[in-house]
Design a protein around this motif. Structure first.
Motif, PDB file in Angstrom:
ATOM      1  N   ASP A 125       0.909   4.176  -2.834  1.00 54.98           N
ATOM      2  CA  ASP A 125       0.713   5.584  -2.477  1.00 54.98           C
ATOM      3  C   ASP A 125       1.890   6.436  -2.945  1.00 54.98           C
ATOM      4  O   ASP A 125       1.705   7.553  -3.439  1.00 54.98           O
ATOM      5  CB  ASP A 125       0.543   5.714  -0.966  1.00 54.98           C
ATOM      6  N   ALA A 176       0.835  -1.205   0.000  1.00 54.95           N
ATOM      7  CA  ALA A 176       0.000   0.000   0.000  1.00 54.95           C
ATOM      8  C   ALA A 176       0.869   1.254   0.000  1.00 54.95           C
ATOM      9  O   ALA A 176       0.574   2.235  -0.698  1.00 54.95           O
ATOM     10  CB  ALA A 176      -0.934  -0.017   1.209  1.00 54.95           C
ATOM     11  N   ARG A 232      -6.685  -0.637  -1.798  1.00 54.74           N
ATOM     12  CA  ARG A 232      -6.187   0.191  -2.891  1.00 54.74           C
ATOM     13  C   ARG A 232      -6.933  -0.079  -4.206  1.00 54.74           C
ATOM     14  O   ARG A 232      -6.536   0.400  -5.261  1.00 54.74           O
ATOM     15  CB  ARG A 232      -4.682  -0.021  -3.101  1.00 54.74           C
TER      16      ARG A 232
END
Length: 268
Positions: free
Chosen positions: A84, A80, A140
């Motif tokens: 990001d 994740a 996500r």
């Protein structure tokens, strides 16, 4: 690693790949038509190392499966964070497709490839080990995509295949706009057989109808061959095509008298 040459102010198609092996890219995408287009700035590629988002000194990205079992699982927090970080550093829309190459995903189709090629370019996650933590997939919004009913060592080879399928559809990559219009899956059929010189090879001649100069007869022969191949090899495609074609309706691949179907070009 990023490969890009800016030739205009227009945002070009870019594939961002998250992988544990960024050195695998561009690989075969750096040669032939895709490689020439990459070098000239018709598209761009960014390969990002998932390990850069690890938080310990060993750059750990995996752990043992919850509930027991063999192998290791890619951690949700690390992946994740990698996603990001890629979003923060990119000028791509935040809602661009986020794909996970996975054998349990929906099969990749030519129509989905065309959709991806028409967009800004996807972010592609390449899994490894026994898989990735399901929570990362959900948190996500990863779309799982499969390139076939088999298991690879990781998602990189599948990602290369997906990117290649998209890149060849980008404007300016293939020599002619019609190059991809007459290929397998473009109209729900497998492609008809292709021939070229010499006129005879080991006692096998080119079918005479292809040498007659009558474009309507050639188009009819090619359609018949494509239909026969599809019936024999992909009954699923044939059934879907038949369901979409109503009695008496002219299919889009049927060419009228005197009309020439576009020539197929092979990526060489």
């Amino acid at each position: 690693m990023a490969a890009e040459t800016k030739t205009s102010e227009t945002q070009i198609w870019r594939a961002t790949v998250l992988t544990l092996f960024p050195e695998m890219f561009p690989g075969p995408l750096g040669v032939s038509l895709a490689g020439k287009a990459l070098a000239s700035g018709l598209w761009a590629l960014e390969a990002r190392d998932i390990r850069d988002s690890a938080t310990d000194r060993h750059r750990s990205v995996d752990d043992t499966p919850a509930g027991g079992g063999p192998g290791m699982v890619l951690r949700a927090d690390v992946l994740a964070a990698a996603i990001d970080a890629a979003d923060i550093s990119s000028d791509r829309p935040k809602d661009r497709p986020r794909l996970l190459m996975s054998p349990r995903g929906r099969p990749l189709t030519q129509s989905r490839v065309a959709e991806l090629a028409a967009g800004p370019g996807p972010m592609i996650v390449c899994g490894r080990f026994e898989g990735i933590d399901q929570r990362a997939i959900e948190a996500r919004g990863l779309e799982e995509v499969s390139v076939g009913d088999y298991v690879l060592s990781g998602g990189e080879i599948a990602a290369l295949a997906l990117i290649d399928a998209c890149v060849r559809l980008l404007p300016g990559v293939m020599g002619k706009l019609t190059s991809g219009a007459d290929e397998s899956f473009s109209d729900g059929l497998l492609e008809y057989p292709q021939y070229t010189r010499p006129q005879e090879f080991e006692g096998r001649p080119i079918p005479e109808i292809l040498l007659c100069g009558d474009h309507a007869r050639v188009a009819a022969w090619r359609l018949a061959e494509a239909e026969a191949l599809t019936k024999a090899r992909r009954p699923d495609l044939w059934a879907a095509r038949q369901a979409q074609t109503r009695p008496g309706q002219t299919r889009p691949d049927q060419t009228g008298p005197g009309q020439k179907r576009p020539k197929n070009t092979t990526d060489g």
